[in-house]
Design a protein around this motif. Structure first.
Motif, short mmCIF file in Angstrom:
data_model
loop_
_atom_site.label_atom_id
_atom_site.label_comp_id
_atom_site.label_asym_id
_atom_site.label_seq_id
_atom_site.Cartn_x
_atom_site.Cartn_y
_atom_site.Cartn_z
N ASN A 168 0.48 -5.65 4.54
CA ASN A 168 0.49 -5.03 3.21
C ASN A 168 1.29 -3.73 3.17
N THR A 187 0.84 -1.19 0.00
CA THR A 187 0.00 0.00 0.00
C THR A 187 0.88 1.25 0.00
N HIS A 230 -5.16 -9.47 7.75
CA HIS A 230 -5.02 -8.15 7.15
C HIS A 230 -5.53 -7.11 8.13
N PHE A 248 -7.40 -1.68 6.27
CA PHE A 248 -7.11 -2.09 4.90
C PHE A 248 -8.29 -2.84 4.31
N GLU A 288 -11.09 -0.38 3.59
CA GLU A 288 -10.69 0.45 2.46
C GLU A 288 -10.92 -0.25 1.12
N ASN A 289 -10.82 -1.56 1.13
CA ASN A 289 -10.97 -2.34 -0.10
C ASN A 289 -12.28 -3.13 -0.15
N LYS A 290 -13.26 -2.72 0.68
CA LYS A 290 -14.61 -3.29 0.68
C LYS A 290 -14.61 -4.80 0.93
#
Length: 553
Positions: free
Chosen positions: A321, A239, A364, A368, A371-373
């Motif tokens: 990440n 990221t 994770h 994060f 943020e990425n659904k």
């Protein structure tokens, strides 16, 4: 003519007798040599190494580090942790005992001790003292581990001639793998910046460790600061550098590169653990131990148990990440290449047996995922426990019924419940009902009644293998996938799910042919495989099975 014939016959008989004697002598020599073993076994546990890290950064690895391990070694690609919770101390002890927390007794880094009425640390031992500093960081030993390790069994098999040494930043990462009968275990003391041990092993540090401490290695690494190994724009597997769900280090304005480590020279030695230099320092000490203790130089096989812990600290702070995590693995790759080259030069290729695994993986970061659904988040345990205690007090007249909580488990005050003549099963049922109403909770169970739960069989087995009656709690709550108890920054681990339970398992070197298997294996199979390869007894609580795709090659 007759004389010539008799002479010829005599010569044949002498030749036959000589040949027979040679065969007998050869058989005796082979017998006296005993079984063939490598000069040394080196076990490396990379703390918090998810299995996919073997391949996520593969294109960026050097040919001599992780790539060499994968291409020259044998990888059990589908190796899982068979229990929950998946926590550091449990992982290290289970790899080396070939058993699970249910048997070896290491049910967490900490657990609640009902007799002492307080938390118990996995390596705690108040009968010993620190060697190498004035702190209490050395009040440690393996006495809380209830079974032998593969390192113990090697010592037993060679009548204690084999030398066993454990090394890790973390005391538990050094002590538990080295076992009960180890010659030494060394770990890092954040208060003094020294590598230390305890009186369980010795009365004073060897000269070579003292000399290493005098060099103040942590300060030398602090002086380098921490910037990316390569241009930061090349870290395309990670990221952006500045994320709100990454935790900044004390003294920093943002959790971004470069990290100004010079701020901590002479102080705050805990911070070295959260940098890749913690791994470099660990492997430097490992090489020094081999040379100074002349490991692998005698007729018996020695064992060096190493754990690289910085990967775990970096993951907890920045997440899997982050650029920090990627840079840490790229630097560890370089350290591995250097370490393999050292082993090659010291023992020769094929004369040492090396294996790499991990104590657990990691989830994770919750931010994060959002943020990425993707599904995931954090769970706040405190308010729920307060609600449960309040309702138990109202309905059963037992105050503070929950004595403690640890590792997703509730410990009830059994004495208070008994004194109040309250129904313990009903109290546990009430707690379970409340936990099940929480959005983040997948299910909750009475650990004494696992056999009759409706949990999926795999999850039921994981809980069973992690449950020890004397040390585990009464009720266990299982969070939904990628939810965990913790802060909104960084990550953690502990779940039964693949992101926490799928770990690398790669052997390389002595009697190992390159290859892979996707057959399902378990963390507990590592000790069983080593026992089979070394022709020694399995540890006393081992439930693992040899990885026959490797041992039958």
């Amino acid at each position: 003519m007759r004389k010539i014939y008799l002479l010829f016959t005599a010569l044949i008989l002498v030749s036959q007798i000589s040949t027979a004697q040679q065969k007998t002598t050869k058989t005796k020599v082979s017998s006296s040599e005993g079984v063939k073993r490598p000069k040394i076994v080196v076990g490396l546990i990379v703390d918090q190494m998810r299995w996919d890290y073997l391949y996520r950064y593969y294109s960026r690895y050097s040919n001599g580090g992780f790539k060499r391990l994968i291409n020259e070694g044998f990888s059990a690609e589908n190796t899982l942790i068979p229990y929950t919770p998946t926590i550091t101390a449990c992982g290290h002890s289970s790899i080396y005992t070939g058993s699970t927390p249910a048997i070896n007794g290491i049910v967490g880094n900490d657990w609640y001790d009902r007799k002492l009425k307080r938390d118990m640390y996995c390596a705690e031992d108040t009968t010993v003292t620190t060697v190498g500093s004035t702190s209490r960081a050395g009040v440690m030993s393996p006495k809380n581990m209830l079974t032998t390790t593969i390192t113990d069994e090697l010592r037993l098999a060679t009548n204690f001639k084999s030398k066993v040494i454990g090394i890790s930043l973390k005391d538990r990462g050094s002590i538990l793998p080295a076992g009960h009968a180890a010659n030494a275990a060394y770990w890092f003391d954040s208060q003094s910046g020294n590598w230390i041990t305890s009186t369980y092993y010795m009365k004073q540090l060897p000269t070579w460790v003292q000399d290493y401490n005098k060099q103040k290695p942590a300060d030398q690494f602090f002086a380098k600061n921490w910037n990316t190994l390569y241009p930061i724009e090349s870290y395309t597997q990670s990221t952006a550098d500045n994320k709100i769900y990454e935790r900044k280090t004390r003294g920093e304005e943002t959790p971004t590169f470069p990290h100004p480590l010079k701020l901590y020279i002479g102080k705050n030695y805990e911070i070295i653990k959260s940098t890749p230099y913690g791994n470099t320092m660990t492997l430097d000490l490992a090489k020094l131990a081999i040379a100074s203790e002349q490991m692998g130089q005698n007729n018996t096989t020695d064992f060096l148990a190493v754990s690289c812990s910085a990967t775990d600290y970096v993951g907890h702070q920045y997440g899997p990440n982050s650029i920090e995590a990627e840079d840490t693995y790229l630097r560890l790759d370089k350290d591995l290449e250097d370490f393999f080259n050292y082993l090659d030069s010291k023992f020769g290729k094929g004369n040492y047996l090396f294996f790499l695994s991990a104590d657990h993986g990691a989830a994770h970061v919750a931010g994060f995922m959002t943020e990425n659904k993707l599904p995931g988040g954090t769970f706040s345990e405190g308010p729920v426990l307060k609600k449960i205690n309040t309702l138990i007090a109202e309905n059963f007249k037992v105050k503070n019924a929950i004595e403690s909580s640890a590792n997703g488990q509730l410990y009830f005050n059994r004495e208070a419940i008994k004194s109040a003549k309250a129904d313990f099963d009903a109290i546990k049922s009430l707690a379970i009902d409340i936990l099940r109403t929480q959005d983040e909770v997948f299910d909750a169970v009475d650990l004494s009644k696992l056999a009759v739960t409706t949990l999926p069989e795999q999850l039921k087995k994981s809980l069973t293998y992690g449950y020890n009656y004397g040390r585990s709690g009464d009720v266990y709550y299982v969070l939904k996938s990628n939810y965990f108890s913790g802060s909104s920054t960084g990550t953690t681990h502990g779940a039964w799910a693949p992101y926490d339970a799928h770990i690398p398992c790669v052997f390389m070197g002595w009697n190992v042919k390159p290859g892979k298997t996707n057959k399902q294996h378990y963390m507990t199979d590592i000790a069983a495989t080593l026992a089979a390869m070394l022709h020694i007894q399995m540890p006393s609580g081992c439930i693992g099975e040899p990885i026959t795709e490797l041992t039958h090659q």
